[in-house]
Design an enzyme around this catalytic site. Structure first.
Site, PDB file in Angstrom:
ATOM      1  N   TYR A 210     -14.926 101.811  47.115  1.00  0.00           N
ATOM      2  CA  TYR A 210     -14.716 101.031  45.889  1.00  0.00           C
ATOM      3  C   TYR A 210     -13.771  99.860  46.137  1.00  0.00           C
ATOM      4  O   TYR A 210     -12.754 100.003  46.817  1.00  0.00           O
ATOM      5  CB  TYR A 210     -14.107 101.907  44.799  1.00  0.00           C
ATOM      6  CG  TYR A 210     -15.084 102.902  44.219  1.00  0.00           C
ATOM      7  CD1 TYR A 210     -16.192 102.464  43.488  1.00  0.00           C
ATOM      8  CD2 TYR A 210     -14.889 104.258  44.396  1.00  0.00           C
ATOM      9  CE1 TYR A 210     -17.090 103.393  42.957  1.00  0.00           C
ATOM     10  CE2 TYR A 210     -15.773 105.185  43.864  1.00  0.00           C
ATOM     11  CZ  TYR A 210     -16.877 104.739  43.145  1.00  0.00           C
ATOM     12  OH  TYR A 210     -17.758 105.635  42.625  1.00  0.00           O
TER      13      TYR A 210
ATOM     14  N   LYS B  40       8.256 127.468  39.508  1.00  0.00           N
ATOM     15  CA  LYS B  40       7.703 126.700  38.381  1.00  0.00           C
ATOM     16  C   LYS B  40       6.476 125.909  38.862  1.00  0.00           C
ATOM     17  O   LYS B  40       6.264 125.763  40.068  1.00  0.00           O
ATOM     18  CB  LYS B  40       8.763 125.758  37.829  1.00  0.00           C
ATOM     19  CG  LYS B  40       9.240 124.698  38.815  1.00  0.00           C
ATOM     20  CD  LYS B  40      10.480 123.967  38.315  1.00  0.00           C
ATOM     21  CE  LYS B  40      10.946 122.929  39.325  1.00  0.00           C
ATOM     22  NZ  LYS B  40      12.246 122.338  38.930  1.00  0.00           N
TER      23      LYS B  40
END
Ligand SMILES: *Cc1c(COP(=O)(O)O)cnc(C)c1O
Length: 356
Positions: free
Chosen positions: A253, A35
């Site tokens: 940042y 999956k």
């Protein structure tokens, strides 16, 4: 020269890990769980590597059809079953096995004209409380479905919530399951990776290994290496810039990391848009030139910074492993307060993939 990030899928490791699951459950057949694009490894790629698997399990019907189209004739189980009567017809036409976990799915099975009967597993809720019928209804539902001409075969399945947590374990769910199916004599599927590794006695007819195929550990306290598993993916990139920081200079940042001495740092072409976890903190290990260094400051969308202070010889173009053969994905996941499942699934489609 393209952007240097690259994901390598290790075919031999996938095969090795599947064999290990089979060794742990020698009497069982195994659905290789593929999956979520085979946990980020590529559904077709993994199905090809594991062509000898007894079967495959996934959720997405279009992916199951793609498998059939590519010539896979092994059993394919849809773990959440179908979402409409139309899908049930598709399953019948392409011989896809379905989980039956709610009343509507039973009603579709009983009332839809199908090209041929389908194989199904009745999903029993034994305590996960996510999908499935109350376990104690197993006999009643098996009885109800026995005259259903749309059914080629019926098995029973359940899923453990704490197979990876030794302090809780599977005892209560196991007891409830076997009490509920006592005397039914139907094929049984219970075990995910953690249960295969720690409770081989519940392997029964079909096991459902997922994570272990990809070479990560389901257990917080035991490494993949301790379990004999091999990493099936390596995420690598390169240093594309170096900088020198003076005392007090900060990185990235938010200026979250500031140098307390003169430092050398490298900028790696890998960021959260590639699937690297943005919440990985300063100190998260990164493999460089045969040993570990550390992440510095905030991860950006396309780049992250690493410490080169103790790597005077490392320059632009040096190869970096974010996780993989040398640096277990479980270690990075733990540093980033998550699990390897999430890191694997988050690999972005912009990352080029090669197979070895
Ligand atoms: C995902 C899944 C598995 C595989 O679990 P792992 O922990 O990855 O081994 C097995 N069974 C079901 C129903 C699942 O959804």
């Amino acid at each position: 020269m393209t952007r240097p990030i690259q994901l390598t899928i290790h075919t031999a490791a996938l095969k090795h890990n599947y064999q290990l699951a089979k060794l742990r459950a020698p009497q069982s057949r195994a659905f290789a769980v593929i999956k979520a694009n085979a946990y980020g490894h590529g559904m077709q790629r993994v199905a090809t590597a594991l062509a000898d698997a007894d079967g495959f399990a996934l959720l997405e019907i279009d992916q199951a059809l793609a498998l059939r189209q590519s010539g896979v004739s092994k059993p394919i189980l849809l773990l959440e079953g179908v979402f409409s009567a139309e899908e049930l017809k598709t399953c019948a036409a392409h011989n896809l096995m379905v989980a039956l976990h709610h009343e509507q799915q039973l009603a579709w099975l009983e009332s839809t004209a199908l090209q041929r009967p389908v194989h199904a597993f009745l999903k029993l809720n034994t305590g996960m409380n996510r999908l499935g019928f109350v376990a104690e209804r197993a006999a009643e539902l098996a009885q109800r479905l026995s005259p259903c001409s749309n059914l080629a075969s019926l098995g029973v399945m359940s899923h453990f919530s704490c197979a990876d947590e030794a302090s809780i374990g599977i005892a209560a769910q196991r007891q409830r399951f076997f009490a509920a199916v006592d005397g039914l004599n139907l094929p049984i599927s219970l075990a995910n990776s953690a249960a295969i590794l720690d409770y081989p006695e519940v392997a029964c007819d079909w096991v459902r290994p997922g994570l272990m195929l990809y070479g990560a550990s389901p257990f917080a306290e035991r490494s993949a290496k301790d379990l004999g598993l091999q990493a099936a993916m390596s995420l690598r990139s390169q240093i594309i810039s170096t900088q020198v920081l003076q005392t007090g200079d900060c990185v990235g940042y938010g200026a979250q990391f500031c140098a307390d001495r003169t430092m050398r740092i490298g900028t790696v072409a890998c960021g959260y848009a590639d699937g690297y976890p943005r919440h990985a903190p300063t100190g998260t290990p990164v493999w460089l030139a045969g040993r570990l260094t550390r992440l510095l400051g905030r991860v950006s969308m396309d780049m992250l910074a690493i410490d080169l202070t103790d790597f005077p010889d490392v320059a632009e173009g040096a190869s970096v492993e974010l996780w993989g053969r040398h640096l277990p994905i479980d270690v990075v996941a733990k540093a980033a307060s998550t699990i390897s499942y999430e890191l694997m699934c988050a690999i972005s489609s912009r990352v080029p993939v090669i197979t070895d």
